[in-house]
Design a protein around this motif. Structure first.
Motif, PDB file in Angstrom:
ATOM      1  N   SER A 139       0.827  -1.218   0.000  1.00 16.78           N
ATOM      2  CA  SER A 139       0.000   0.000   0.000  1.00 16.78           C
ATOM      3  C   SER A 139       0.851   1.253   0.000  1.00 16.78           C
ATOM      4  CB  SER A 139      -0.884   0.045   1.255  1.00 16.78           C
ATOM      5  OG  SER A 139      -1.775  -1.024   1.278  1.00 16.78           O
ATOM      6  N   ASP A 142       2.789   1.264  -3.696  1.00 15.48           N
ATOM      7  CA  ASP A 142       1.973   1.537  -4.889  1.00 15.48           C
ATOM      8  C   ASP A 142       1.488   2.983  -4.930  1.00 15.48           C
ATOM      9  OD1 ASP A 142      -0.325   1.773  -3.293  1.00 15.48           O
ATOM     10  OD2 ASP A 142      -1.093  -0.192  -3.812  1.00 15.48           O
ATOM     11  N   SER A 144      -0.719   4.569  -3.255  1.00 15.11           N
ATOM     12  CA  SER A 144      -2.128   4.895  -3.008  1.00 15.11           C
ATOM     13  C   SER A 144      -2.329   5.685  -1.719  1.00 15.11           C
ATOM     14  CB  SER A 144      -2.984   3.631  -2.996  1.00 15.11           C
ATOM     15  OG  SER A 144      -2.502   2.704  -2.054  1.00 15.11           O
ATOM     16  N   GLY A 240      -2.770  10.646   1.062  1.00 19.26           N
ATOM     17  CA  GLY A 240      -3.810  10.105   0.188  1.00 19.26           C
ATOM     18  C   GLY A 240      -4.706   9.084   0.854  1.00 19.26           C
TER      19      GLY A 240
ATOM     20  N   TYR B 228      -8.998  11.298   2.825  1.00 21.24           N
ATOM     21  CA  TYR B 228      -9.971  10.242   2.532  1.00 21.24           C
ATOM     22  C   TYR B 228     -11.320  10.410   3.185  1.00 21.24           C
ATOM     23  CZ  TYR B 228      -8.776   8.121   7.078  1.00 21.24           C
ATOM     24  OH  TYR B 228      -8.569   7.866   8.408  1.00 21.24           O
TER      25      TYR B 228
ATOM     26  N   ARG D 253      -7.855  -0.564   3.994  1.00 26.27           N
ATOM     27  CA  ARG D 253      -7.441   0.682   3.352  1.00 26.27           C
ATOM     28  C   ARG D 253      -8.587   1.684   3.454  1.00 26.27           C
ATOM     29  NH1 ARG D 253      -4.919  -3.236   0.754  1.00 26.27           N
ATOM     30  NH2 ARG D 253      -2.785  -2.953   0.007  1.00 26.27           N
ATOM     31  N   ILE D 255      -9.464   5.039   1.692  1.00 28.23           N
ATOM     32  CA  ILE D 255      -9.073   5.910   0.587  1.00 28.23           C
ATOM     33  C   ILE D 255     -10.328   6.455  -0.088  1.00 28.23           C
ATOM     34  CG2 ILE D 255      -7.931   5.958  -1.693  1.00 28.23           C
ATOM     35  CD1 ILE D 255      -5.957   3.902  -0.653  1.00 28.23           C
ATOM     36  N   SER D 256     -10.336   7.739  -0.370  1.00 28.23           N
ATOM     37  CA  SER D 256     -11.401   8.346  -1.178  1.00 28.23           C
ATOM     38  C   SER D 256     -12.799   7.990  -0.701  1.00 28.23           C
ATOM     39  CB  SER D 256     -11.260   7.904  -2.653  1.00 28.23           C
ATOM     40  OG  SER D 256     -10.026   8.300  -3.165  1.00 28.23           O
TER      41      SER D 256
END
Lengths: 331, 331, 331, 331
Positions: A139, A142, A144, A240, B228, D253, D255-256
């Motif tokens: 993670s 990459d 992200s 992010g 996020y 994760r 994210i977004s």
């Protein structure tokens, strides 16, 4: 048939016996031929269950022509000298963490490899082979998560028979975190502070703050008598997003007004697959003359950080971690 | 029919308008009669949707005989003076956090209540009314965690339009954590350190370490541009176990190789039920002449901690939080 | 101030008293003016706590000029006649589920509305107002699941004092699922089979299979004595993915080798926010002469499905659900 | 050194090649000496990577003196005859599921073992060796769920290249569920019904209902083109609680606006550890002349249930599963 790495294991305690069992039941590339332990009866039992024999001494085991490579799982204070003896015998080593009790001793192992002109030692930072930790690292790699800013580590044992004093918690338990953070971030720890809410007696839990050369801050709680179970978690937070390693056993029970899953207390059981993958990778690499995983250098740096951590626990201040220039051997 | 508390709301921005809507749609014990905002058109719109009218000024609103009690949701720097004016008018107040920008200003509110000889002010630390936070607190109170040693707080916004400088992050965002920790532990914060991995420009995220008079250590990460989503979590760790507030939306979607749930970015939506319960508890209490929730004293102490936090951000050191003797009024 | 809907509540049992409390504490648009219960002392207590008065009879309550609208929370067998009386009095109704014990009785309510030429009745299928169920429905509507093929419903009570016989489980408990599926899919149930692994005594749990006019199959387990707690879940499976309603309380406790969260046993507490939103939506609609939520027609169709389900439980076969033509009134 | 089981593998497709790799990298008790595949180049590649050689034919492989035991991973229609040939050669077999395409063929394998007077065959129902499934079973055995009443199974593939027609979905995919349920409950399936919401073309998903001789009902959804990933779950519901197998990858994760974990699409990767444990248990048992795991009898009964399932898919009715008397050989 394929060649198998003939392995001698020094130390038949819980960790050593587990490694022998794992090699015998899960690593076809290796074959346990010799086991040494001060408790000779135990050494014999553990060895014979794996089809090997007990050795008379650690030195004899290292010198034995039936031993191609050595697993060191004896008490921590013996690690460095055994690793150096193996290096001098030109044999591959999988040395349980920590590589040494002090950074100076760990440095002697590094120096021995440098003198030999090649690497022989893998240090048993098994989390590097854990599929969950590898997924966590991916993670980061990459992209992200964006730029990583903060990490949070949790490392709890139900109870702990080996980390029983203030410094031992740092050098014996928290040292896993030091290697984990360096490896996850592919960076260096440059500062550390270690504190505890407990001011009398055994200072457990301890809360560490770490700084990296990549501009990250890290908090790490290590609590070796947390009571409820073995619990290792890491969250990585970037610009992010966040990725968080939060293992959970796969069965959810709903009984008597509670829904949840079991938390074990045995760290060996928790990480058993990582140990197998670690030993398999070590054996495969040794058979082709290679070394993978954490190097003696990594083991040495972990000891350096731990030493600064122990100093910080005493000083109450942030201590600098001064990492010397890395020998070319560790490129 | 039952008596209703006639409420005047100062400030019709996002938070003020939300409170007006919540009072109108979810708090039968209250009735919004007046709204003031420098943007008079907005004040009129917000007021009339709730069946009330716009006021000419904050002073006029406070003095209005159709106003029994005041909600303060105007810019932070106006809070203290408005609260004092309401106290002097003998009217109940629900003041959005922070009670003031500085501890000195907050102290003036405390002094005004002490001078008045009674309490009027509830500070809008809404988490105290959140069912999840209350459940977390019950885990501490019921003893199932043993002796609490460590807390870990996470407070992230996707992006933040109000906490935009180093000190503002402490006084505007992290101040929620200060009150949360004091309330959860029923204790006092005695030391604070605030650091950031970011050394240039806006120092976001910030990582705070706090010490309590109950012998606990706390880590708190506040990251107001985490990207996020909005994410508030707290873990409480004791000698008997851990309790962790980890809200999750109830629907799990499994699509395209991912399984998970939505994370919103709107803190008002996230905590909307806590706001309703907070306002309802305030109105019920005001109707019987009582005050509940965080007091002016709590608001003042939160400002004291924030002040020490800002100093710590500058000094890089642990700063002591000196809490003066608590006036009898706050028992 | 704004107009408030003056509400009379018939039935002050657990559900009725909860509705009175919810209206008083959480629905500003309504005001409880009258409460009737055969237990007059209880009616008086419940009413006065909300600022209302006890009524002498249900008929008197319906006729009372201080009552604009009626909440029916009396025993199921009284629902239809009370709803019809309210319709004939031209007053809005929020009728707890089921609308009637039999489809024939429910049809009489529909016919009364048709005769009146307008709608008055909302049936208390509260899940339609639950934020989790609404989020689940949005997953269907937004197309992210592709074409929906299968649904799975779980509906468990720790124990149940009201659904105590085979047919009652279908008509009293499973009827929630019937409305839920119709609403989620915006479709009609055309076939049903109900079976149980238990062949003697009370046949609990029951496993239903349903077919829709949209080409979906549904499995639904209803287990009213499941012991461990109240648990309602639905998974919707399409060609593009799955969405699953799996509510979880927000605090995770890790104690004694177990990590998990509490599961309550009280369905009212579980769905309390949906009841408030349901009653608020009803009151808002009634004030403007409108009806929202499940209609009398929806209540009637749920009874039709339940009737087929009871027949299926007896026949062991799939029973057809024959839904008559929908009157124009229900668009 | 310890004796190793010399293994010949018939079939070097995805499953066969995976087994060869697993044996070579993770099962020290076994050694792959021969591989046969109609694609001789592939057989040679797969074999040599594991230190073995390609065989000229399946018959030659079975007869080869360098082969002690056989893994059958060739197309389903070849399984029964190969297993019988191995039995007649007196060699142990690990036969991939299904044991045969039809129950009659599977019966021939059983009869061959009975004629031989001893057992040689383990059927590759790998879930029996999966730690999660074993934990689930322990929840039943330890009594914490009370009396089991209902099971719910989910079995979804992102897409499936082998189960491509109505009957094939039952005999190729759902057959895993048949064995799983029998093994979990230590009971027999006595009735089955298989239906689908899809009425034209490939009837996928299919929803099965099963009855056991222990008085349980089971629902099972098998959807081999579910799109989003590979997902296998089972919930067991008893009078004392529920236990639910819900594997989750360990990294969350965020994210977004979404928080969750990855869902893979590769069933081999999902169950890779169960395959290793299955093969290891098989090799260990074979070395001591024993057979563990699912027997030829279990494979035969799974085929019987599958046959009834295919019939049910055609008839639309519940079909009885008639299990003949169990030969003494299978205890």
């Amino acid at each position: 048939m394929n060649q198998r790495l003939r392995v001698g294991v020094v130390g038949a305690g819980a960790m050593g016996a587990s490694h022998v069992g794992t090699l015998a039941a899960g690593v076809p590339a290796a074959q346990v031929t010799r086991v040494f332990d001060l408790d000779t009866a135990r050494a014999k039992d553990v060895a014979s269950a794996a089809g090997g024999e007990a050795a008379e001494s650690a030195d004899a085991l290292i010198a034995d022509p039936e031993v191609d490579a050595i697993v060191i799982a004896s008490p921590d204070f013996t690690h460095a000298d055994l690793a150096i003896a193996a290096i001098e015998a030109g044999k591959h080593v999988m040395c349980e963490k920590p590589l040494a009790v002090t950074a100076d001793d760990a440095r002697r192992v590094v120096d021995a490899e440098v003198a030999a002109g090649r690497r022989f030692v893998q240090v048993g930072f098994n989390r590097r082979f854990d599929p969950g930790f590898q997924d966590l690292k991916s993670s980061i790699i990459d992209g992200s998560l964006g730029e990583v800013r903060v990490l949070h580590g949790i490392h709890r044992n139900a109870s702990n028979a080996t980390s029983t004093d203030d410094a031992g918690l740092v050098t014996g338990s928290m040292i896993h975190e030091f290697d984990t953070f360096r490896w996850l971030l592919d960076g260096e720890i440059i500062g550390i502070r270690v504190e505890s809410p407990v001011t009398e007696g055994f200072r457990d839990p301890q809360v560490a703050t770490l700084w990296t050369d990549g501009g990250q801050m890290i908090t790490a709680e290590v609590f070796v008598n947390a009571g409820y179970g073995y619990d290792v978690r890491v969250e990585v937070v970037g610009t992010g997003g966040s990725a968080s390693l939060e293992p959970r056993t796969p069965v959810i029970r709903r009984i008597s007004g509670q829904g949840g899953s079991a938390i074990g207390s045995d760290f060996v059981a928790h990480f058993i697959e990582s140990y197998r993958l670690e030993l398999a990778a070590w054996a495969d690499a040794a058979l082709r003359g290679d070394v993978v995983g954490a190097s003696a250098w990594d083991g040495y740096v972990a000891n350096l950080v731990a030493g600064a951590g122990v100093a910080a626990l005493g000083s109450g201040a942030r201590e600098t971690v001064d990492v010397p220039e890395r020998p070319e051997l560790y490129g």
